[in-house]
Design a protein around this motif. Sequence first.
Motif, PDB file in Angstrom:
ATOM      1  N   MET A  78     -35.365 -20.999 -85.220  1.00  0.00           N
ATOM      2  CA  MET A  78     -35.850 -19.839 -84.478  1.00  0.00           C
ATOM      3  C   MET A  78     -37.341 -19.591 -84.738  1.00  0.00           C
ATOM      4  O   MET A  78     -38.087 -19.215 -83.835  1.00  0.00           O
ATOM      5  N   ASP A  79     -37.796 -19.816 -85.989  1.00  0.00           N
ATOM      6  CA  ASP A  79     -39.221 -19.640 -86.308  1.00  0.00           C
ATOM      7  C   ASP A  79     -40.082 -20.612 -85.504  1.00  0.00           C
ATOM      8  O   ASP A  79     -41.169 -20.252 -85.025  1.00  0.00           O
ATOM      9  N   LYS A  80     -39.604 -21.851 -85.369  1.00  0.00           N
ATOM     10  CA  LYS A  80     -40.351 -22.849 -84.604  1.00  0.00           C
ATOM     11  C   LYS A  80     -40.503 -22.416 -83.150  1.00  0.00           C
ATOM     12  O   LYS A  80     -41.597 -22.495 -82.567  1.00  0.00           O
ATOM     13  N   MET A 109     -40.301 -19.363 -81.997  1.00  0.00           N
ATOM     14  CA  MET A 109     -41.149 -18.173 -81.956  1.00  0.00           C
ATOM     15  C   MET A 109     -42.630 -18.564 -81.966  1.00  0.00           C
ATOM     16  O   MET A 109     -43.444 -18.001 -81.219  1.00  0.00           O
ATOM     17  N   ASN A 110     -43.002 -19.541 -82.786  1.00  0.00           N
ATOM     18  CA  ASN A 110     -44.388 -19.997 -82.856  1.00  0.00           C
ATOM     19  C   ASN A 110     -44.819 -20.672 -81.557  1.00  0.00           C
ATOM     20  O   ASN A 110     -45.950 -20.488 -81.095  1.00  0.00           O
ATOM     21  N   GLU A 111     -43.912 -21.443 -80.970  1.00  0.00           N
ATOM     22  CA  GLU A 111     -44.224 -22.113 -79.708  1.00  0.00           C
ATOM     23  C   GLU A 111     -44.464 -21.094 -78.599  1.00  0.00           C
ATOM     24  O   GLU A 111     -45.401 -21.226 -77.802  1.00  0.00           O
ATOM     25  N   ARG A 131     -45.382 -17.975 -79.009  1.00  0.00           N
ATOM     26  CA  ARG A 131     -46.612 -17.236 -79.339  1.00  0.00           C
ATOM     27  C   ARG A 131     -47.845 -18.014 -78.861  1.00  0.00           C
ATOM     28  O   ARG A 131     -48.761 -17.453 -78.243  1.00  0.00           O
ATOM     29  N   ASP A 162     -44.566  -8.565 -82.684  1.00  0.00           N
ATOM     30  CA  ASP A 162     -43.440  -9.409 -82.288  1.00  0.00           C
ATOM     31  C   ASP A 162     -42.233  -9.028 -83.129  1.00  0.00           C
ATOM     32  O   ASP A 162     -42.362  -8.412 -84.188  1.00  0.00           O
ATOM     33  N   LEU A 185     -37.708 -10.009 -83.804  1.00  0.00           N
ATOM     34  CA  LEU A 185     -36.513 -10.812 -83.565  1.00  0.00           C
ATOM     35  C   LEU A 185     -35.304  -9.901 -83.721  1.00  0.00           C
ATOM     36  O   LEU A 185     -35.163  -9.219 -84.744  1.00  0.00           O
ATOM     37  N   GLU A 216     -27.633 -13.299 -89.718  1.00  0.00           N
ATOM     38  CA  GLU A 216     -29.027 -13.188 -90.094  1.00  0.00           C
ATOM     39  C   GLU A 216     -29.448 -11.742 -90.346  1.00  0.00           C
ATOM     40  O   GLU A 216     -30.605 -11.473 -90.628  1.00  0.00           O
ATOM     41  N   LEU A 254     -29.931  -9.378 -88.326  1.00  0.00           N
ATOM     42  CA  LEU A 254     -30.935  -8.918 -87.380  1.00  0.00           C
ATOM     43  C   LEU A 254     -30.524  -7.567 -86.804  1.00  0.00           C
ATOM     44  O   LEU A 254     -29.336  -7.279 -86.661  1.00  0.00           O
ATOM     45  N   ILE A 293     -36.206 -12.975 -78.825  1.00  0.00           N
ATOM     46  CA  ILE A 293     -37.548 -12.863 -79.402  1.00  0.00           C
ATOM     47  C   ILE A 293     -38.391 -11.964 -78.502  1.00  0.00           C
ATOM     48  O   ILE A 293     -38.503 -12.218 -77.305  1.00  0.00           O
TER      49      ILE A 293
END
Length: 250
Positions: free
Chosen positions: A1-3, A5-7, A9, A23, A25, A146, A148, A200
């Motif tokens: 999920m972090d990957k 999110m960075n893409e 962004r 941002d 999640l 998670e 969330l 996200i």
Amino acid sequence: MDKLMNELRLNLLGNPDVSIIKDALWQLPIVSYEVSFERVKRFKMDILMKMLLLSFQETEIRRAATLAEMLLVEELFIRDLIDKMERGRLIGLEKNGYKLTAKGYEHLEKGIFEEGMEEEQIVLFYSAVHDKYLLSAGDASTADEEKLSLYRYAAEGTVDWDRMLELLSKQEWGSEENFQIIVTDIADCEESGTVYVPCIEFQLYDKKQDIFYSRVWNGLTDSWDETLEKRIEEQEVVAWREAMAETASH
């Protein structure tokens, strides 16, 4: 999920006029239902069945043997077809012989025959925020593993069997050259729990256009979700602008 999110962004910041204010999640709750539904096989009516229906329409006949003699066909074959048509409610036995039902007249006119099948079961999902039924919950889990937070504008809805039936009726359940499978009714529906779809969120400001807006990536559809974005903007854009003005004044 972090990957991911960075893409996302980097993609948003590809516009030099856009800045990300915040941002986040979170999870979108989706209710699941176990649904039992009824189906039929729809065939193109063959010549012999048409002849039997026309005979019942025009002549008083009670016995399969009489038809077998008239049509020069084996009696067991005729009896099997009569049983099928009775089960399909195309004909009914009355005092003076077999008669076509309203369904029988309709199917004879259209040249089709429907044979019942065993009930089928499936899990359907309902997103109250979108007021939409789905066949799949995509990237979802049954537990909040998670930890969330939930979507802050989550909604509730009620079960609508007609819309479930509409969704199922639009699906391809298998067909061959000589028949098609049709969903005819929902027999039962029970709520079986809630699944959670990760989303996200980005809160954005475009300085060139002087506008605040949101983008929300929905893990259920793997795409930007205008419904979720619009709801957030309706509730929060004014506050974002006020917060930016207050920050600028200090």
